[in-house]
Design a protein around this motif. Structure first.
Motif, PDB file in Angstrom:
ATOM      1  N   UNK A 201       0.832  -1.209   0.000  1.00 46.59           N
ATOM      2  CA  UNK A 201       0.000   0.000   0.000  1.00 46.59           C
ATOM      3  C   UNK A 201       0.865   1.257   0.000  1.00 46.59           C
ATOM      4  N   UNK A 202       1.945   1.231   0.789  1.00 45.61           N
ATOM      5  CA  UNK A 202       2.863   2.376   0.839  1.00 45.61           C
ATOM      6  C   UNK A 202       3.512   2.581  -0.528  1.00 45.61           C
ATOM      7  N   UNK A 203       3.961   1.479  -1.123  1.00 42.67           N
ATOM      8  CA  UNK A 203       4.621   1.563  -2.426  1.00 42.67           C
ATOM      9  C   UNK A 203       3.651   2.070  -3.489  1.00 42.67           C
ATOM     10  N   UNK A 204       2.427   1.536  -3.489  1.00 39.24           N
ATOM     11  CA  UNK A 204       1.424   1.903  -4.482  1.00 39.24           C
ATOM     12  C   UNK A 204       1.112   3.396  -4.431  1.00 39.24           C
ATOM     13  N   UNK A 205       1.007   3.935  -3.224  1.00 39.99           N
ATOM     14  CA  UNK A 205       0.619   5.337  -3.065  1.00 39.99           C
ATOM     15  C   UNK A 205       1.821   6.268  -2.847  1.00 39.99           C
ATOM     16  N   UNK A 206       3.019   5.708  -3.051  1.00 46.12           N
ATOM     17  CA  UNK A 206       4.267   6.492  -2.988  1.00 46.12           C
ATOM     18  C   UNK A 206       4.412   7.224  -1.645  1.00 46.12           C
TER      19      UNK A 206
END
Length: 208
Positions: free
Chosen positions: A27-32
């Motif tokens: 989720x962190x990676x997806x939403x930068x």
């Protein structure tokens, strides 16, 4: 110590919060969003805050980085933080001895508080890490340090309750003792000191 060897109230709740962070990296990676977790552990002296950090390091198989800000300039702190590797745990112990609200507690704290906050937010290498603050005096913490993004888990480490005391006693002595509900409740450090120097019967007597 591991979490199996450590006893404190709401231990499973604390571990669950860590597991949630670990399971949501995508989720962190997806939403930068920078993948890091801020934890503030607070409570009376002797309540195992340092032991919790060591147990967490063992649980995650993560390196510990204990950073002492005394005598460190802004550039020196930045340089030290750049050496923190991904997957590590960065620790600021007894943070109330460094700053009280926004004011340095002693003349050898060279790093202005605002610069400290900016460093935490701005260093690219502080990614995929956990940052932990410990304190005996939460009232000395500035609100800016307690907001989400800097403190995502605010966890009070309390004196042992009856259940934890019983679990610790039984673990230490490899027994199956049921404690009276009116025993004296003390910190984990105090209980460990008693048990190291006492038999089970002597410990139970001292807890009356």
């Amino acid at each position: 110590k591991t979490f199996d060897e450590l006893f404190f109230p709401k231990k499973l709740e604390f571990i669950s919060k860590i597991d949630t962070f670990l399971s949501t990296k995508s989720n962190y990676v997806k939403h930068k969003v920078p993948y890091k977790l801020g934890i503030t552990l607070y409570g009376e002296p002797g309540t195992s805050k340092s032991s919790i950090i060591k147990a967490l390091s063992e649980y995650l198989k993560a390196d510990l980085y204990l950073l002492n800000l005394h005598g460190k300039t802004t550039d020196a702190v930045k340089k030290l933080l750049e050496d923190v590797l991904p997957g590590g745990i960065l620790v600021f112990e007894d943070f109330d001895s460094i700053y009280s609200l926004r004011e340095p507690k002693s003349e050898d704290i060279k790093l202005p508080y605002n610069e400290f906050l900016n460093i935490l937010s701005g260093i690219d290498s502080l990614e995929d890490i956990i940052i932990i603050f410990t304190t005996n005096k939460l009232e000395t913490f500035d609100e800016a340090l307690l907001r989400p993004g800097r403190t995502d888990i605010l966890f009070e480490v309390k004196t042992l309750d009856l259940k934890c005391t019983e679990e610790f006693v039984n673990y230490f002595y490899n027994s199956n003792t049921q404690l009276n509900s009116n025993i004296k409740l003390i910190s984990g450090a105090e209980l460990q000191k008693i048990m190291l120097n006492s038999s089970l019967e002597e410990t139970l007597k001292l807890l009356e």
